[in-house]
Write an enzyme that holds these catalytic residues in place. Structure first.
Site, PDB file in Angstrom:
ATOM      1  N   LYS A  34       0.824  -1.122  -0.027  1.00  0.00           N
ATOM      2  CA  LYS A  34      -0.116   0.084   0.151  1.00  0.00           C
ATOM      3  C   LYS A  34       0.785   1.285  -0.053  1.00  0.00           C
ATOM      4  O   LYS A  34       1.942   1.637   0.919  1.00  0.00           O
ATOM      5  CB  LYS A  34      -0.825  -0.235   1.411  1.00  0.00           C
ATOM      6  CG  LYS A  34      -1.823   1.182   1.183  1.00  0.00           C
ATOM      7  CD  LYS A  34      -2.652   1.203   2.385  1.00  0.00           C
ATOM      8  CE  LYS A  34      -2.093   1.448   3.688  1.00  0.00           C
ATOM      9  NZ  LYS A  34      -1.791   3.040   3.663  1.00  0.00           N
ATOM     10  N   ASP A  61      -3.682   4.439  -1.811  1.00  0.00           N
ATOM     11  CA  ASP A  61      -4.225   4.642  -0.812  1.00  0.00           C
ATOM     12  C   ASP A  61      -4.391   6.113  -0.793  1.00  0.00           C
ATOM     13  O   ASP A  61      -3.520   6.575   0.117  1.00  0.00           O
ATOM     14  CB  ASP A  61      -3.846   3.934   0.483  1.00  0.00           C
ATOM     15  CG  ASP A  61      -4.730   4.294   1.772  1.00  0.00           C
ATOM     16  OD1 ASP A  61      -5.987   4.684   1.353  1.00  0.00           O
ATOM     17  OD2 ASP A  61      -4.168   4.380   2.521  1.00  0.00           O
ATOM     18  N   LYS A  63      -7.214   8.092  -1.049  1.00  0.00           N
ATOM     19  CA  LYS A  63      -8.886   8.617  -0.546  1.00  0.00           C
ATOM     20  C   LYS A  63      -9.360   9.771  -1.152  1.00  0.00           C
ATOM     21  O   LYS A  63      -9.476  10.640  -0.274  1.00  0.00           O
ATOM     22  CB  LYS A  63      -8.446   8.804   1.074  1.00  0.00           C
ATOM     23  CG  LYS A  63      -8.019   7.374   1.685  1.00  0.00           C
ATOM     24  CD  LYS A  63      -8.022   7.912   3.028  1.00  0.00           C
ATOM     25  CE  LYS A  63      -7.605   6.522   3.972  1.00  0.00           C
ATOM     26  NZ  LYS A  63      -5.927   6.177   3.828  1.00  0.00           N
ATOM     27  N   ASP A  66     -13.561  14.815  -3.778  1.00  0.00           N
ATOM     28  CA  ASP A  66     -13.771  16.097  -4.414  1.00  0.00           C
ATOM     29  C   ASP A  66     -15.039  16.115  -5.224  1.00  0.00           C
ATOM     30  O   ASP A  66     -15.769  15.141  -5.127  1.00  0.00           O
ATOM     31  CB  ASP A  66     -12.541  16.147  -5.196  1.00  0.00           C
ATOM     32  CG  ASP A  66     -11.993  17.608  -5.516  1.00  0.00           C
ATOM     33  OD1 ASP A  66     -12.872  18.552  -5.708  1.00  0.00           O
ATOM     34  OD2 ASP A  66     -10.886  18.139  -5.277  1.00  0.00           O
ATOM     35  N   PRO A  68     -17.383  15.052  -8.540  1.00  0.00           N
ATOM     36  CA  PRO A  68     -17.302  14.147  -9.217  1.00  0.00           C
ATOM     37  C   PRO A  68     -16.153  13.955 -10.460  1.00  0.00           C
ATOM     38  O   PRO A  68     -15.784  13.073 -10.606  1.00  0.00           O
ATOM     39  CB  PRO A  68     -18.708  14.115  -9.779  1.00  0.00           C
ATOM     40  CG  PRO A  68     -19.665  14.731  -8.661  1.00  0.00           C
ATOM     41  CD  PRO A  68     -18.850  15.749  -8.301  1.00  0.00           C
ATOM     42  N   THR A 120     -10.313   4.278  10.805  1.00  0.00           N
ATOM     43  CA  THR A 120      -9.893   3.528  12.051  1.00  0.00           C
ATOM     44  C   THR A 120      -9.660   4.165  13.456  1.00  0.00           C
ATOM     45  O   THR A 120      -9.378   3.913  14.385  1.00  0.00           O
ATOM     46  CB  THR A 120      -9.127   2.003  11.808  1.00  0.00           C
ATOM     47  OG1 THR A 120      -7.840   2.740  11.385  1.00  0.00           O
ATOM     48  CG2 THR A 120      -9.893   1.238  10.886  1.00  0.00           C
ATOM     49  N   ARG A 211       2.914  -1.353  10.899  1.00  0.00           N
ATOM     50  CA  ARG A 211       4.330  -1.212  11.760  1.00  0.00           C
ATOM     51  C   ARG A 211       4.382  -2.925  12.366  1.00  0.00           C
ATOM     52  O   ARG A 211       5.449  -3.304  12.484  1.00  0.00           O
ATOM     53  CB  ARG A 211       3.889  -0.500  12.808  1.00  0.00           C
ATOM     54  CG  ARG A 211       4.165   0.858  12.544  1.00  0.00           C
ATOM     55  CD  ARG A 211       3.690   2.039  13.627  1.00  0.00           C
ATOM     56  NE  ARG A 211       2.131   2.075  13.182  1.00  0.00           N
ATOM     57  CZ  ARG A 211       1.515   3.015  13.835  1.00  0.00           C
ATOM     58  NH1 ARG A 211       1.827   4.061  14.749  1.00  0.00           N
ATOM     59  NH2 ARG A 211       0.093   3.007  13.545  1.00  0.00           N
TER      60      ARG A 211
END
Length: 232
Positions: A34, A61, A63, A66, A68, A120, A211
């Protein structure tokens, strides 16, 4: 050889050197990688290509969130890079997700397009503070349903919501779960966590792990230990 490895190793490093050093210690047949905002901002598409040259499939990744047209164009750019998976924020709305899905459909081999539900690092108090009262699980299931209606192939969610989303949306909808920590690892800055075996039992398809692998003295041994934890 695992044709579809469940583990996605998060390359959350500040520079190219340590990220490539970690990649050199891993096996592309046993995990995917990732690449997030920090590394991509510093190193750009050429770094993604370098990982692909090493044989790794890449989850980009970033994310996207904004209007469309902007998100659709960004997803198309990711598809041009040949990444395995890319994500958008489901809270960007149905029209945004539908636009992204439509652009991806133009590619003969498009990446998996998934929606980020609730980070998360957030709990109920955090959601209330940004004007979204209620428990994270409620918000996750709501956004997962919206993503499915918009034609996305899956979502990112905490493993603690995986069972609820799987029950609501059934098989075939991908669940990618960060917040996965082996039983011997600390939870760090993530609040809604599970062990790898618990996450799979809850319905997760892919586990994002950082980690516990990247900070281990022997990353490949740490990956092997997690694989052993996942074995039936």
């Amino acid at each position: 050889m695992n044709l579809d490895p469940r583990i996605i190793v998060a390359l959350d490093f500040p520079a190219e050197g340590p990220a490539l050093a970690l990649a050199d210690q891993l096996d592309p047949k046993r995990c995917r990688l990732k690449v997030g905002k920090e590394l991509f901002t510093r190193l750009g598409p050429s770094f993604v290509a370098r990982l692909q040259d090493l044989g790794f499939e890449v989850f980009l990744d970033l994310k996207f969130h904004d209007i469309p047209n902007t998100v659709a164009a960004a997803c198309a750019a990711a598809a041009d890079l040949g990444v395995w998976m890319v994500n958008v924020h489901a809270s960007g709305g149905r029209a945004m997700m539908e636009a992204a899905r439509a652009r991806m459909a133009e590619f003969a081999k498009s990446p998996h397009l998934i929606g980020v539900t609730v980070l998360t690092s957030l709990d109920g108090d955090d959601l209330a503070a940004i004007g979204c009262p209620g428990e994270p699980a409620e918000r996750v299931v709501q956004l997962a349903g919206l993503a499915a209606e918009a034609g996305l192939g899956g979502i990112v969610c905490s493993p603690r919501e995986a069972a609820m989303v799987r029950a609501a949306l059934g098989p075939g909808f991908l669940l990618v779960t960060p917040g996965v920590r082996p039983s011997i690892a600390a939870s760090g800055d993530q609040k809604r966590v599970m062990t790898p075996s618990e996450a799979l039992a809850a319905g997760a398809d892919y586990l994002v792990i950082g980690r516990p692998i990247t900070a281990a003295p022997d990353p490949l041994a740490a990956l092997s230990a997690i694989e052993a934890e996942l074995a039936p």
